[in-house]
Write an enzyme that holds these catalytic residues in place. Sequence first.
Site, short mmCIF file in Angstrom:
data_model
loop_
_atom_site.label_atom_id
_atom_site.label_comp_id
_atom_site.label_asym_id
_atom_site.label_seq_id
_atom_site.Cartn_x
_atom_site.Cartn_y
_atom_site.Cartn_z
N LYS A 31 0.81 -1.27 0.06
CA LYS A 31 0.08 -0.10 -0.04
C LYS A 31 0.89 1.30 -0.07
O LYS A 31 0.88 2.24 -0.78
CB LYS A 31 -0.94 0.05 1.15
CG LYS A 31 -1.85 -1.15 1.34
CD LYS A 31 -2.87 -1.07 2.35
CE LYS A 31 -2.15 -0.95 3.89
NZ LYS A 31 -1.64 -2.25 4.23
N ARG A 106 -9.57 1.13 8.69
CA ARG A 106 -9.11 -0.09 9.06
C ARG A 106 -10.30 -0.85 10.06
O ARG A 106 -10.26 -1.99 10.13
CB ARG A 106 -7.87 -0.06 9.83
CG ARG A 106 -6.55 -0.34 9.30
CD ARG A 106 -5.68 0.02 10.18
NE ARG A 106 -4.41 -0.91 10.04
CZ ARG A 106 -3.29 -0.32 9.17
NH1 ARG A 106 -3.27 0.92 9.00
NH2 ARG A 106 -2.16 -1.17 9.42
N ARG A 145 11.97 -5.33 4.86
CA ARG A 145 11.75 -3.99 4.35
C ARG A 145 12.63 -2.89 5.28
O ARG A 145 12.47 -3.15 6.33
CB ARG A 145 10.35 -3.80 4.08
CG ARG A 145 9.58 -3.49 5.15
CD ARG A 145 7.88 -3.42 4.82
NE ARG A 145 7.26 -3.16 5.93
CZ ARG A 145 5.79 -2.98 5.81
NH1 ARG A 145 5.36 -2.83 4.81
NH2 ARG A 145 4.99 -2.65 6.96
N ARG A 178 14.39 0.75 9.89
CA ARG A 178 13.40 -0.44 9.93
C ARG A 178 12.38 -0.04 10.94
O ARG A 178 12.80 0.43 12.18
CB ARG A 178 13.87 -1.62 10.19
CG ARG A 178 14.83 -2.06 9.21
CD ARG A 178 15.60 -3.44 9.45
NE ARG A 178 16.73 -3.66 8.50
CZ ARG A 178 16.49 -4.41 7.39
NH1 ARG A 178 15.57 -5.09 7.14
NH2 ARG A 178 17.83 -4.52 6.54
N ARG A 190 -0.29 -8.28 13.27
CA ARG A 190 -1.12 -7.48 12.48
C ARG A 190 -1.86 -8.17 11.31
O ARG A 190 -2.85 -7.53 10.89
CB ARG A 190 0.10 -6.72 11.73
CG ARG A 190 0.63 -5.82 12.85
CD ARG A 190 1.96 -5.17 12.51
NE ARG A 190 2.00 -4.36 11.11
CZ ARG A 190 3.14 -4.00 10.46
NH1 ARG A 190 4.42 -4.55 10.89
NH2 ARG A 190 2.68 -3.36 9.20
P1 AMP Z 1 0.88 1.07 8.92
O1 AMP Z 1 1.78 1.85 8.76
O2 AMP Z 1 -0.46 1.41 8.22
O3 AMP Z 1 1.09 -0.53 8.86
O4 AMP Z 1 0.28 1.11 10.48
C1 AMP Z 1 1.07 0.76 11.53
C2 AMP Z 1 0.35 0.64 12.77
O5 AMP Z 1 -0.41 1.76 13.07
C3 AMP Z 1 -0.81 -0.38 12.69
O6 AMP Z 1 -0.28 -1.61 13.16
C4 AMP Z 1 -1.96 0.02 13.75
O7 AMP Z 1 -1.16 0.03 15.25
C5 AMP Z 1 -1.73 1.60 13.64
N1 AMP Z 1 -2.60 2.03 12.60
C6 AMP Z 1 -2.39 2.60 11.46
N2 AMP Z 1 -3.65 3.11 10.84
C7 AMP Z 1 -4.78 2.66 11.59
C8 AMP Z 1 -6.00 2.80 11.56
N3 AMP Z 1 -6.58 3.39 10.54
N4 AMP Z 1 -6.79 2.59 12.67
C9 AMP Z 1 -5.85 1.77 13.84
N5 AMP Z 1 -4.64 1.61 13.73
C10 AMP Z 1 -3.98 2.20 12.69
#
Ligand code: AMP
Length: 235
Positions: A31, A106, A145, A178, A190
């Site tokens: 993404k 999400r 990554r 990282r 996750r």
């Molecule tokens: P990401 O960078 O999108 O993988 O997000 C990293 C972490 O941020 C996730 O594992 C969640 O803990 C938190 N997070 C990011 N976006 C959301 C969202 N829309 N709702 C809830 N938690 C989020």
Amino acid sequence: MSDLDTRTRQAPHAIAAAPVLILLGPPGAGKGTQARMLEERFGLVQLSTGDLLRAAVKAGTEAGRRAEAVMKAGDLVSDDIVIAILRDRMAEPDCVRGVILDGFPRTAVQARALDALLAETGQNVNAAISLEVDDAAMVARISGRYTCAECGEGYHDSFKQPARAGTCDKCGGTAFKRRADDKAETVEARLKVYHAETAPLIAYYDDKGSLDRIDAMGGIEDISAALAALVQQRT
Ligand code: AMP
């Protein structure tokens, strides 16, 4: 999308015409990489709630303090925090160019909050694009990554190294980082959360007629090309 400059000049009325795209997919689906491509190619603004939350943690804000432990565990930050952060960011003037949401919504609550927020300015989701991948491959993708600490360009130990070792292709930076939550055990958590909370949104957008699916198991360039064609069609 060819009309970017006109749209930017016509604010605030043009906000109603600004495209809103959502990228759906589990962690590791690409993404962030693809959202950056869309930002460069179409001038859309990449809005990553993960990036916004990491910035809040780093800045030590109240929201960041509440989010930090939850993020480390691979859980979801509460809807109220994330919705507030997203709402503030979407009110910034650059979003008039149109946005590509990366990692939001999400949960069903977030999806409905987004609909309500967009309705305030007469907007709709143009497309929710599901990046379809095999879960089994995601742990390997994520654990290798890393990104340039300077410009955020993404790299991978196996799939995408910088052309000159230790130097970012994009900005020439030499520091890389990282993510703390990219460890294998956190990635499993996750993925579980994704399937329980986020995957049902695929049906939510399908019911509204705004869902598109892209096979995201191939090479980055092929996925980008398919995505770009879709975005051109939908905006
Ligand atoms: P990401 O960078 O999108 O993988 O997000 C990293 C972490 O941020 C996730 O594992 C969640 O803990 C938190 N997070 C990011 N976006 C959301 C969202 N829309 N709702 C809830 N938690 C989020």
